[in-house]
Design a protein around this motif. Structure first.
Motif, mmCIF file in Angstrom:
data_model
loop_
_atom_site.group_PDB
_atom_site.id
_atom_site.type_symbol
_atom_site.label_atom_id
_atom_site.label_comp_id
_atom_site.label_asym_id
_atom_site.label_seq_id
_atom_site.Cartn_x
_atom_site.Cartn_y
_atom_site.Cartn_z
ATOM 1 N N ILE A 68 0.831 -1.287 -0.099
ATOM 2 C CA ILE A 68 0.233 -0.085 0.028
ATOM 3 C C ILE A 68 0.774 1.169 -0.042
ATOM 4 N N SER A 69 1.895 1.329 0.785
ATOM 5 C CA SER A 69 2.833 2.475 0.983
ATOM 6 C C SER A 69 3.386 2.748 -0.475
ATOM 7 N N TRP A 71 2.563 1.654 -3.376
ATOM 8 C CA TRP A 71 1.492 1.940 -4.430
ATOM 9 C C TRP A 71 1.167 3.547 -4.150
ATOM 10 N N ASN A 72 0.907 3.993 -3.223
ATOM 11 C CA ASN A 72 0.437 5.174 -2.955
ATOM 12 C C ASN A 72 1.635 6.396 -3.086
ATOM 13 N N TYR A 73 2.535 6.083 -2.733
ATOM 14 C CA TYR A 73 3.805 7.032 -2.968
ATOM 15 C C TYR A 73 4.025 7.306 -4.404
ATOM 16 N N HIS A 77 -3.780 10.645 -7.327
ATOM 17 C CA HIS A 77 -5.258 10.492 -7.235
ATOM 18 C C HIS A 77 -5.802 10.211 -8.784
ATOM 19 N N LYS A 95 -8.101 1.403 0.003
ATOM 20 C CA LYS A 95 -6.884 2.073 0.398
ATOM 21 C C LYS A 95 -5.598 2.533 -0.672
ATOM 22 N N LEU A 96 -6.130 2.317 -1.987
ATOM 23 C CA LEU A 96 -5.044 2.781 -3.108
ATOM 24 C C LEU A 96 -5.564 3.753 -3.872
ATOM 25 N N ASN A 97 -4.471 4.702 -4.188
ATOM 26 C CA ASN A 97 -4.681 5.827 -4.906
ATOM 27 C C ASN A 97 -5.091 5.451 -6.421
ATOM 28 N N THR A 173 6.131 -2.463 -6.338
ATOM 29 C CA THR A 173 6.086 -1.074 -6.787
ATOM 30 C C THR A 173 5.600 -0.798 -8.113
#
Length: 197
Positions: A68-69, A71-73, A77, A95-97, A173
């Motif tokens: 998750i981290s 992915w979102n890094y 959006h 939870k994912l962008n 990633t």
């Protein structure tokens, strides 16, 4: 703070952002390769995956945090992410962008599309979960982007013209369309396959 109704937000996204990233035509046309991403085989909620091919994680919670981290890094959006199968527990979706387009994997229960044809610059790609399925025999394009094989096939297979985006070979990633394109262009200089990113 006032929130626009979903239809209005969707209209603004499609008009001012979405069409500058990707156009859902046949084939799908990627316009901004820095904002289109690929990843496969997250296996959210699958405890056995750690024993099979992810020994670096002590437990499933740590694996989820890293997925998750990472992915979102990287994912904004409004970025588009093609997840090529075996997503796992669908509760993690929120939870994912990004705007996520899912391909059906062999561990997925939902009825998503199995494959996508994608045009980027001068190349045509087939994005699919299992590269060895019968669904790939008809493809006459340039390269196949896939998952499913985890660590059992290289990240770049220059002989079969395949890019493996299973999380284990891309450092958990997502990888951008532009980066894939650049790696393919550089692959002419490789003497052999690249095992990981």
């Amino acid at each position: 703070m006032y929130r626009f109704p979903q239809k209005i937000r969707h209209f603004f996204y499609k008009t001012f952002i979405g069409n500058r990233i990707i156009k859902f035509e046949n084939p799908i046309k990627v316009i901004n390769g820095d904002r289109v991403w690929f990843i496969s085989d997250m296996h959210f909620g699958h405890r056995n995956i750690i024993n099979w091919c992810r020994p670096e994680f002590k437990n499933i919670k740590i694996m989820h945090q890293r997925l998750i981290s990472n992915w979102n890094y990287h994912i904004g959006h409004y970025d588009r992410v093609f997840c090529l199968g075996d997503f796992g527990d669908f509760r993690y979706f929120k939870k994912l962008n990004g705007k996520i387009t899912l391909a059906k994997g062999n561990h997925d229960n939902k009825q998503w599309n199995k494959q996508f044809i994608i045009q980027y610059r001068d190349m045509k790609f087939l994005a699919i979960h299992d590269p060895d399925s019968r669904d790939t025999r008809w493809f006459d394009g340039d390269w196949i982007i896939h998952g499913h094989t985890h660590i059992n096939s290289p990240f770049v297979d220059i002989y079969r013209k395949r890019i493996n985006v299973s999380v284990e070979v891309i450092n958990y990633t997502p990888i951008s369309m532009e980066e894939i394109y650049t790696i393919i262009q550089e692959s002419k200089n490789y003497g052999d396959n690249r095992q990981s990113l």
